[in-house]
Design an enzyme around this catalytic site. Structure first.
Site, PDB file in Angstrom:
ATOM      1  N   HIS A 176       0.510  -0.993   0.013  1.00  0.00           N
ATOM      2  CA  HIS A 176       0.014   0.009   0.064  1.00  0.00           C
ATOM      3  C   HIS A 176       0.952   0.903   0.303  1.00  0.00           C
ATOM      4  O   HIS A 176       0.744   2.481  -0.693  1.00  0.00           O
ATOM      5  CB  HIS A 176      -1.274  -0.048   1.437  1.00  0.00           C
ATOM      6  CG  HIS A 176      -1.736   1.552   1.048  1.00  0.00           C
ATOM      7  ND1 HIS A 176      -2.909   0.792   0.772  1.00  0.00           N
ATOM      8  CD2 HIS A 176      -1.442   2.633   1.356  1.00  0.00           C
ATOM      9  CE1 HIS A 176      -3.629   2.344   1.091  1.00  0.00           C
ATOM     10  NE2 HIS A 176      -3.336   2.784   1.638  1.00  0.00           N
ATOM     11  N   HIS A 192       3.259   6.497  -1.828  1.00  0.00           N
ATOM     12  CA  HIS A 192       3.977   6.882  -1.327  1.00  0.00           C
ATOM     13  C   HIS A 192       5.416   7.332  -0.910  1.00  0.00           C
ATOM     14  O   HIS A 192       5.983   7.996  -0.434  1.00  0.00           O
ATOM     15  CB  HIS A 192       3.516   7.638   0.516  1.00  0.00           C
ATOM     16  CG  HIS A 192       1.686   7.953  -0.150  1.00  0.00           C
ATOM     17  ND1 HIS A 192       1.288   8.897   0.252  1.00  0.00           N
ATOM     18  CD2 HIS A 192       0.546   6.520   0.466  1.00  0.00           C
ATOM     19  CE1 HIS A 192      -0.421   8.433   0.889  1.00  0.00           C
ATOM     20  NE2 HIS A 192      -0.254   8.000   0.290  1.00  0.00           N
ATOM     21  N   LYS A 238      -4.763  10.625  -8.184  1.00  0.00           N
ATOM     22  CA  LYS A 238      -5.009  11.090  -7.167  1.00  0.00           C
ATOM     23  C   LYS A 238      -4.902  12.555  -6.939  1.00  0.00           C
ATOM     24  O   LYS A 238      -3.882  13.003  -7.567  1.00  0.00           O
ATOM     25  CB  LYS A 238      -3.504  10.501  -6.660  1.00  0.00           C
ATOM     26  CG  LYS A 238      -3.425  10.337  -4.844  1.00  0.00           C
ATOM     27  CD  LYS A 238      -2.970   8.806  -4.416  1.00  0.00           C
ATOM     28  CE  LYS A 238      -3.182   9.524  -2.803  1.00  0.00           C
ATOM     29  NZ  LYS A 238      -2.856   8.271  -2.617  1.00  0.00           N
TER      30      LYS A 238
END
Length: 305
Positions: A176, A192, A238
């Site tokens: 993730h 990220h 995003k």
């Protein structure tokens, strides 16, 4: 009523200040880690970024938005250094081990287990992770034996679990946060990490749409090492994603692991000052595993996980 309003007028500024209070202990620790992160890439030397325009309005679920950045975010990256630095090299070997669509069960091969362990061995040999281990020992949140600590990290980051609404092991903390996931082809989850972003962009899988500004700064600088950006990936947008730029995998692992183990609530927010950056570090737990983790530059909109 008047007394209540007077109470609120007095209390609210203090409540707001308490919510944003900087954690000085963690700030000191994280700055020590920043300074000892010898594997960190330096802007202008190991990489250059091309910020271009400010991102336009977007919301989760959009498939198309205004593109304020016709060129890549990363103009160049020292790939030789990426390949020759053990923690980066072992980290990169993990990025193709996952099925990014949630709902599809992950299959972990024996080879991938070896790769996970090689990566953990590499980061545990760094001064950054040694300091993290030392700090967690003082807090009684880790065991002194390095193999036990490694097993603890493996469980936190690599143990598979089912994402929200799922009934099969389709995700893990590492996937993730560092690789990224998609939900029903309409939502980007996580992603990220700057190395994954760079590699996906290099292969034209990611389209950088522009930067998101923070308070008191009209635009980021090309040497900023924390950015809020907008991008599209695998058919979804995003609206805002936050990421460190240039830092080593061990630095991010250390920060997120420490905050995860210190917190007990489902979502932990810690305000810290690292170098010039005032950040809210967000770590969400999924049982005894990391659900998501990312930095938010204070003064920008909140992150969308």
């Amino acid at each position: 009523m008047a007394h209540f309003l007077l109470f609120l007028a007095f209390k609210l500024p203090h409540i707001k200040a308490a919510m944003k209070a900087v954690n000085h202990e963690l700030s000191k620790l994280f700055n020590e880690m920043w300074d000892m992160d010898v594997n960190r890439f330096m802007p202008g030397k190991d990489y250059t970024i091309d910020l271009q325009g400010k991102a336009g309005a977007a919301k989760q679920g959009d498939s198309a938005v205004q593109d304020s950045a016709p060129r890549h975010l990363f103009h160049n990256v020292n790939e030789e250094r990426l390949k020759s630095t053990k923690t980066f090299a072992t980290f990169i070997s993990l990025l193709d081990n996952y099925e990014t669509s949630t709902g599809i069960e992950e299959v972990v091969t024996p080879e991938e287990i070896v790769e996970n362990n090689c990566f953990l061995d590499a980061i545990l040999a760094t001064e950054v992770m040694k300091l993290a281990h030392e700090y967690l020992l003082k807090k009684n949140l880790a065991k002194p034996n390095l193999d036990d600590f490694k097993n603890q990290l493996y469980g936190i980051w690599f143990q598979l679990y089912a994402r929200k609404g799922g009934d099969r092991p389709d995700s893990c903390g590492f996937e993730h946060v560092f690789v990224g996931e998609t939900r029903r082809g309409k939502q980007i989850l996580g992603l990220h990490n700057w190395v994954q972003f760079y590699l996906q962009e290099k292969h034209n899988q990611i389209d950088y749409k522009g930067y998101v500004t923070r308070k008191n700064k009209t635009r980021p600088d090309k040497d900023d090492q924390v950015l809020s950006i907008q991008f599209s990936w695998k058919g979804s947008v995003k609206p805002i994603g936050s990421t460190f730029i240039g830092v080593s995998p061990e630095f991010e692992f250390a920060l997120y692991t420490i905050i995860f183990l210190l917190g007990e609530e489902r979502v932990t927010h810690e305000t810290v000052k690292i170098e010039e950056y005032e950040l809210q570090m967000v770590v969400c737990r999924h049982g005894s595993h990391i659900g998501t983790a990312y930095p938010v530059l204070l003064g920008t909109s909140s992150e969308d996980k």
